[in-house]
Design an enzyme around this catalytic site. Structure first.
Site, PDB file in Angstrom:
ATOM      1  CG  HIS A  11      -0.227  -0.427   2.534  1.00 28.40           C
ATOM      2  ND1 HIS A  11       0.562   0.498   3.004  1.00 28.40           N
ATOM      3  CD2 HIS A  11      -0.494  -1.689   3.081  1.00 28.40           C
ATOM      4  CE1 HIS A  11       0.841  -0.120   4.323  1.00 28.40           C
ATOM      5  NE2 HIS A  11       0.468  -1.401   4.339  1.00 28.40           N
ATOM      6  CE  LYS A  36      -6.286   9.507   4.232  1.00 27.65           C
ATOM      7  NZ  LYS A  36      -5.517  10.823   4.453  1.00 27.65           N
ATOM      8  CG  HIS A 124       8.899  -4.347   2.537  1.00 21.19           C
ATOM      9  ND1 HIS A 124       8.402  -3.355   1.628  1.00 21.19           N
ATOM     10  CD2 HIS A 124       8.291  -4.344   3.735  1.00 21.19           C
ATOM     11  CE1 HIS A 124       7.456  -2.771   2.265  1.00 21.19           C
ATOM     12  NE2 HIS A 124       7.305  -3.112   3.443  1.00 21.19           N
ATOM     13  CG  ASN A 504       0.368  22.022  11.401  1.00 20.26           C
ATOM     14  OD1 ASN A 504       0.068  21.852  10.312  1.00 20.26           O
ATOM     15  ND2 ASN A 504       1.797  21.154  11.529  1.00 20.26           N
ATOM     16  CB  SER A 506      -3.106  16.908   7.052  1.00 26.64           C
ATOM     17  OG  SER A 506      -4.110  16.089   7.641  1.00 26.64           O
TER      18      SER A 506
HETATM   19 FE   LIG Z   1       6.365  -2.117   5.308  1.00 26.05          FE
END
Ligand SMILES: [Fe+2]
Length: 549
Positions: A11, A36, A124, A504, A506
């Site tokens: 993702h 998203k 990874h 603050n 997003s």
């Molecule tokens: Fe990861």
């Protein structure tokens, strides 16, 4: 060397470009596609590549595909094993691996002219490790690195040490045992979206008591450098919540219990690593679990390290950068630490003005946009603050931010309303670096908002909007040398209000990625009760549009 990093496998697809060891561009695909997290976290989507962000990285640096020395892909299908063998119940995992094997061909189709032979697979967790160990500020000594993740090819965690730019792995925890998957499971049980809403569980945890900590200590055990996670019957502790369903005390207690156990395990792993690395003074952390700023704060406060640095794009998006840095190192380049998270798209003043003209918005160019914004904030207005290049990673750090007054207790409700968020979600403060210690305890500096801090008791009533129910705040420290315009805004706000802090959050509305382009900023401004749009040096006031304020 010119190395393009790609994250696509699970993702948060993202791309990053590293030139001679220095990151020159990095961005998440969601900021371009406006979806998203870029895609659904399922095996069927593993072929989808960050095509738009990759093309932008190259274009922004004026490099064409031919000019690349390598493409680094943050997953190595050669390491994979059968999901059954790993103890995972994922009947389509083989499809993900198959797609990964074909990634060089997919990439050659997405980036016409690319020689598939230039694509290198990077394990990874080596990519996560490099995003921390090679991007962290120079420590002058060995840097210990801890990857705390959901899953990679066969493992969920990696502990190692960087010496002279080279990683020596010391331990990795094999699947199915995974702190990230444990937290994802809990997220799902509480009716949230897994691989996405884990931070909501962390926020919920502060409302509960760790009633089940004893049981969880039996179910999640630390081993020599790793850990074991037993199958957990969540319903025995709190009933499952349907998507978007009502949360009760039992759910907050469960979240609190898992959070507390996670923190304990992370501390134990960090102590093991400290000893195994021979007492490395600095710890660099990455992996999805490293976005847990409550655990990070405990790690910094109670762990053995002098400094703890967390990669701002700690989730999978950051593996695009890590993979590229790792391959650049293999090709002989020395990594240059990242100077900031503002690695995404930016527009010149001329381009911004052209966008405002095109939209036929009434705008001004005040002598100081920082002072103009501070004036609106001091008057309890909400400011859409759009400056410089967009952030790499999930936090708004004063480039694509929504700002408000921290002294009004109603600000939290107003901001959560503007953004359409749950009311239990805290909102965070930014503070001028030199004023930090007067107001807060905890990790300093904290330019990436990845630790929670304690608000000093005498300040809690003065900045109620950013003080969470447990007396903490997730602070961003603002340093004039790296963020001069935001620092000026904070100084001007303090001059007017006596408060060196601004709220603050997003610049987005619920379920949408952060605003990236000027047009998206104008769309948000037009659709939410925002009083001022500060678009680069330009100001658009709602009152000039005939609005309520
Ligand atoms: Fe990861």
């Amino acid at each position: 060397m010119r190395v393009l990093g790609i994250n696509a496998i699970f993702h948060d697809p993202a791309a990053a470009l590293v030139v001679d060891g220095r990151v020159v561009a990095a961005a998440e695909e969601e900021r371009f596609s406006r979806r998203k997290h870029g895609k659904r976290p399922v095996p069927f989507s593993a072929w989808e590549l960050p095509e738009l962000s990759a093309a932008w990285c190259l274009a922004s640096a004026g490099i064409d595909v031919d000019g690349l020395d390598a493409v680094a892909y943050s997953f190595d299908p050669g390491l994979c094993r059968d999901a059954d063998e790993l103890g995972l119940s994922d009947p389509w995992d083989w499809l993900r691996v198959d797609y990964a094997r074909r990634a060089p061909q997919f990439l050659a189709a997405a980036l016409p002219g690319l020689d598939p032979e230039k694509v290198r697979f990077v394990p990874h967790h080596v990519a996560h490790a490099a995003s921390a160990g090679l991007a962290a500020p120079p420590a002058g000594d060995d840097t210990a690195v801890l990857v705390l993740d959901g899953r990679g090819e066969v493992a969920s965690h990696l502990a190692g040490v960087y010496r002279d730019g080279r990683l020596s792995p010391l331990h990795s925890q094999q699947l199915p045992h995974s702190l990230g998957l444990l937290y994802e499971d809990l997220t799902r049980h509480l009716g949230f979206l897994h691989s996405s809403d884990e931070y909501k569980v962390m926020a919920l945890a502060s409302y509960g008591r760790p009633k089940h900590l004893g049981m969880l200590r039996e179910l999640v055990r630390v081993t020599d450098g790793g850990f074991q996670v037993e199958r957990i019957d969540w319903t025995s502790m709190a009933k499952a919540v349907a998507a978007g369903g009502e949360l009760a005390e039992e759910h907050a207690d469960l979240a609190s219990s898992v959070q507390a156990r996670l923190e304990e395990v992370v501390l134990d792993l960090s102590r093991w690593l400290y000893d195994a690395s021979g007492g490395a003074p600095t710890l660099a952390v990455a992996g999805g679990v490293a976005l847990n700023c409550v655990a990070n704060a405990r790690l910094a406060a109670e762990g053995p390290y002098r400094d703890v640095w967390v990669q701002p794009a700690a989730g999978d998006a950051g593996t695009a950068l890590g993979a590229a840095l790792h391959v650049a190192g293999e090709l002989g380049d020395r990594s240059v630490p990242m100077a900031g998270a503002d690695l995404g798209r930016g527009w010149s003043d001329e381009e911004l003005e052209a966008e405002l003209r095109r939209a036929a918005l009434p705008y001004t160019r005040p002598a100081s946009i920082a002072a103009e914004a501070a004036r609106v904030l001091a008057d309890n207005g909400i400011v859409a603050w759009y400056q410089g290049r967009s952030e790499y990673g999930p936090r708004a750090l004063g480039h694509r931010s929504l700002l408000a007054h921290p002294g009004d207790p109603d600000t939290t409700r107003r901001m959560n309303d503007v953004k359409g968020r749950e009311q239990f979600r805290p909102i965070a403060p930014m503070v001028r670096a030199e004023r930090f210690a007067e107001l807060f305890d905890g990790v300093y500096p904290s330019p990436y908002m990845l630790f929670v801090h304690r608000v000093r008791p005498e300040w809690r009533d003065r900045i109620p909007a950013v003080t969470h129910v447990d007396g903490t705040a997730r602070v961003q420290t603002v340093h004039p040398e790296t963020e001069p315009v935001v620092a000026e805004l904070l100084a001007e706000f303090e001059r007017r209000t006596g408060l060196p802090v601004v709220v603050n959050t997003s610049l987005n509305t619920a379920g949408r990625p952060m605003v990236d382009t000027p047009r998206e900023a104008m769309e948000l401004f037009g659709s939410a009760p925002v009083d001022l749009l500060a678009l680069g040096p330009f100001a658009v006031h709602r009152r000039a549009l005939g609005g309520a304020r």
